[in-house]
Design a protein around this motif. Structure first.
Motif, PDB file in Angstrom:
ATOM      1  N   VAL A   1       0.687  -1.184   0.007  1.00 44.81           N
ATOM      2  CA  VAL A   1       0.175   0.045   0.055  1.00 44.81           C
ATOM      3  C   VAL A   1       0.896   1.216   0.068  1.00 44.81           C
ATOM      4  CG1 VAL A   1      -1.951  -1.316   1.116  1.00 44.81           C
ATOM      5  CG2 VAL A   1      -0.048  -0.003   2.348  1.00 44.81           C
ATOM      6  N   SER A   2       0.329   2.487  -0.488  1.00 45.77           N
ATOM      7  CA  SER A   2       1.030   3.504  -0.546  1.00 45.77           C
ATOM      8  C   SER A   2       0.596   4.473   0.777  1.00 45.77           C
ATOM      9  CB  SER A   2       0.978   4.314  -1.961  1.00 45.77           C
ATOM     10  OG  SER A   2      -0.512   4.762  -1.953  1.00 45.77           O
TER      11      SER A   2
ATOM     12  N   LYS B   1      -6.470   4.172   0.352  1.00 47.51           N
ATOM     13  CA  LYS B   1      -7.473   4.349   1.340  1.00 47.51           C
ATOM     14  C   LYS B   1      -8.191   3.007   1.552  1.00 47.51           C
ATOM     15  CE  LYS B   1      -8.394   9.127   0.010  1.00 47.51           C
ATOM     16  NZ  LYS B   1      -9.505  10.163  -0.406  1.00 47.51           N
ATOM     17  N   GLY B   2      -8.705   2.650   2.685  1.00 52.70           N
ATOM     18  CA  GLY B   2      -9.279   1.307   2.981  1.00 52.70           C
ATOM     19  C   GLY B   2      -8.489   0.090   2.260  1.00 52.70           C
ATOM     20  N   SER B   3      -9.190  -0.736   1.485  1.00 51.12           N
ATOM     21  CA  SER B   3      -8.449  -1.913   1.066  1.00 51.12           C
ATOM     22  C   SER B   3      -7.620  -1.646   0.001  1.00 51.12           C
ATOM     23  CB  SER B   3      -9.429  -3.186   0.878  1.00 51.12           C
ATOM     24  OG  SER B   3     -10.415  -2.711   0.075  1.00 51.12           O
ATOM     25  N   SER B   4      -7.742  -0.502  -0.543  1.00 49.86           N
ATOM     26  CA  SER B   4      -6.758  -0.092  -1.828  1.00 49.86           C
ATOM     27  C   SER B   4      -5.468  -0.566  -1.681  1.00 49.86           C
ATOM     28  CB  SER B   4      -6.883   1.374  -2.278  1.00 49.86           C
ATOM     29  OG  SER B   4      -6.361   1.582  -3.312  1.00 49.86           O
ATOM     30  N   LYS B   5      -4.803  -1.248  -2.839  1.00 51.36           N
ATOM     31  CA  LYS B   5      -3.606  -1.533  -2.745  1.00 51.36           C
ATOM     32  C   LYS B   5      -2.747  -1.010  -4.008  1.00 51.36           C
ATOM     33  CE  LYS B   5      -3.935  -5.765  -5.687  1.00 51.36           C
ATOM     34  NZ  LYS B   5      -3.781  -7.251  -5.576  1.00 51.36           N
ATOM     35  N   THR B   6      -1.366  -0.737  -3.855  1.00 49.40           N
ATOM     36  CA  THR B   6      -0.795  -0.206  -4.794  1.00 49.40           C
ATOM     37  C   THR B   6       0.258  -1.285  -5.567  1.00 49.40           C
ATOM     38  OG1 THR B   6       0.748   1.874  -5.422  1.00 49.40           O
ATOM     39  CG2 THR B   6       1.404   0.584  -3.559  1.00 49.40           C
ATOM     40  N   GLY B   7       0.274  -2.484  -4.951  1.00 41.76           N
ATOM     41  CA  GLY B   7       1.107  -3.468  -5.785  1.00 41.76           C
ATOM     42  C   GLY B   7       1.190  -4.723  -4.913  1.00 41.76           C
TER      43      GLY B   7
ATOM     44  N   ILE C   1       4.471  -2.336  -8.593  1.00 38.44           N
ATOM     45  CA  ILE C   1       4.173  -1.338  -8.058  1.00 38.44           C
ATOM     46  C   ILE C   1       3.476  -0.293  -8.977  1.00 38.44           C
ATOM     47  CG2 ILE C   1       4.417   0.500  -6.403  1.00 38.44           C
ATOM     48  CD1 ILE C   1       6.939  -1.016  -5.424  1.00 38.44           C
ATOM     49  N   GLN C   2       2.332   0.444  -8.472  1.00 36.62           N
ATOM     50  CA  GLN C   2       1.801   1.526  -9.353  1.00 36.62           C
ATOM     51  C   GLN C   2       3.134   2.430  -9.584  1.00 36.62           C
ATOM     52  OE1 GLN C   2      -1.289   2.269 -10.721  1.00 36.62           O
ATOM     53  NE2 GLN C   2      -2.685   0.642  -9.599  1.00 36.62           N
ATOM     54  N   ILE C   3       3.148   3.097 -10.633  1.00 34.11           N
ATOM     55  CA  ILE C   3       4.440   3.802 -11.112  1.00 34.11           C
ATOM     56  C   ILE C   3       4.044   5.390 -10.246  1.00 34.11           C
ATOM     57  CG2 ILE C   3       5.478   5.054 -12.814  1.00 34.11           C
ATOM     58  CD1 ILE C   3       4.565   2.757 -14.847  1.00 34.11           C
TER      59      ILE C   3
ATOM     60  N   SER D   1       0.302  -3.053   4.999  1.00 32.21           N
ATOM     61  CA  SER D   1      -0.488  -1.874   5.637  1.00 32.21           C
ATOM     62  C   SER D   1       0.314  -0.571   5.988  1.00 32.21           C
ATOM     63  CB  SER D   1      -1.250  -2.282   6.824  1.00 32.21           C
ATOM     64  OG  SER D   1      -0.472  -2.457   8.103  1.00 32.21           O
ATOM     65  N   LYS D   2      -0.219   0.524   6.468  1.00 37.59           N
ATOM     66  CA  LYS D   2       0.762   1.764   6.485  1.00 37.59           C
ATOM     67  C   LYS D   2       1.211   1.649   7.802  1.00 37.59           C
ATOM     68  CE  LYS D   2      -2.633   4.600   4.030  1.00 37.59           C
ATOM     69  NZ  LYS D   2      -3.410   5.725   4.212  1.00 37.59           N
TER      70      LYS D   2
END
Length: 351
Positions: free
Chosen positions: A286-287, A291-297, A316-318, A330-331
């Motif tokens: 996650v970045s 937010k919430g369950s959103s993941k970046t990679g 990972i999302q560029i 998680s954060k």
């Protein structure tokens, strides 16, 4: 693994797990030598799929993402196999040995790749065989690996992906941060080479070799990540594993569209992460703005590092990787330290 090769490694202190060499008694020291000396490794964690017959090249040209027709006995090639949605079922190194083409890739995908290829071969004059237990394979890597090998072999491949065939021995130079090679042959040839190399390098287990490949930015699709990524997401266009001119293959339209229209939003990064537990394949990232369950990679490949943390390849999302902190799961989790890859990745980012 052949019984005589297993016994040879066992007599040299190999510790096995399901036929795979994990280490030789001191895994921490083995990891350290990866960065400071030469290492020699059994590569039985790779499967070998042998493909032969009159239609081998023409058949595989319609299936794989790289141009098999350009492959010669003096060269090897990174390649891959996509499903109709353009997602990699597997990626592999391809090379000729005598009159047979070999695919080298993680052992856990061999059955699936064989099943899919057999499904599509129809009347093609092609035979597929599992040679994982019939040919021994080892890796040798280190700052002076080339000089050492040159003292025991009459010639070596000069550039990455080059191949030398010496009687019944196949030697491939592979990309690495230090000179690195894969050697294939029968038990007698490889045991003789291993014995000569053993005094010039430390035997290491699978994790140490995985670290070498991760630091080189060489991705491996495994059973857990199969059919998750298009080739560009694992940087295959940057490491000569993908052709945009070879013609049709399963998923080709999707892969080409992503290339020509610049739709790629994720790519593979090299990173280090300090964690109390080992990262695992497909573990979510996650970045700082997730937010919430959103993941970046997700984690693609992982190996312990001698400094006490872990080296990983992660998709990972560029936009996040270049502007946000990236966390494991998680954060509240460990932060990934993004590092430079040993090659340049040029791509268009989706706006």
């Amino acid at each position: 693994m052949q019984s005589d090769w297993h016994d040879f490694l066992d007599n040299r202190g190999a510790e096995f797990n399901n036929g795979i060499v994990e280490h030789y008694g001191n895994p921490a020291q083995e990891l350290s030598v990866v960065l400071t000396g030469n290492v020699i490794c059994d590569l039985s964690h790779y499967g070998l799929l042998a493909i032969s017959g009159d239609d081998t090249t023409s058949f595989l040209q319609t299936q794989f993402i790289n141009d098999v027709s350009k492959l010669e006995v003096s060269s090897s090639q990174l390649n891959g196999y996509c499903n109709p949605k353009g997602r990699l079922i597997a990626n592999f190194r391809v090379f000729w040995r005598h009159d047979t083409l070999y695919l080298r890739f993680p052992l856990d995908l061999l059955e699936e790749v064989s099943k899919v290829l057999n499904k599509y071969k129809l009347r093609s004059k092609v035979t597929l065989e599992d040679h994982s237990d019939s040919m021994v394979r080892i890796g040798y890597s280190g700052a002076t690996a080339d000089k050492t090998l040159a003292t025991i072999l009459p010639q070596l491949p000069e550039a990455a992906d080059d191949v030398i065939q010496i009687d019944n021995l196949t030697v491939i130079k592979i990309p690495g941060i230090t000179p690195s090679y894969e050697l294939y042959g029968d038990t007698g040839i490889i045991t003789d080479i291993w014995t000569k190399l053993d005094v010039h390098g430390a035997p290491v287990g699978m994790s140490a070799w995985q670290l070498i490949e991760i630091l080189a930015g060489m991705p491996h699709i495994t059973d857990e990540s199969s059919e998750e990524y298009v080739p560009q997401m694992v940087n295959y266009q940057a490491i000569n594993g993908l052709s945009f001119t070879k013609g049709c293959y399963p998923g080709q339209e999707i892969v080409a569209r992503m290339h020509y229209l610049g739709k790629l939003k994720k790519r593979m990064y090299l990173a280090r992460v300090r964690s109390d537990t080992a990262p695992y394949v497909q573990q979510e990232l996650v970045s700082g703005t997730s937010k919430g369950s959103s993941k970046t990679g997700n984690i693609l490949n992982t190996a312990p590092h001698p400094d006490g943390d872990y080296a990983v390849l992660a998709v990972i999302q560029i936009s996040d990787a270049e502007s946000e902190k990236i966390y494991l799961e998680s954060k509240d989790g460990p932060v990934l330290e993004i590092l430079d890859l040993p090659y340049k990745v040029e791509l268009k980012q989706e706006k």
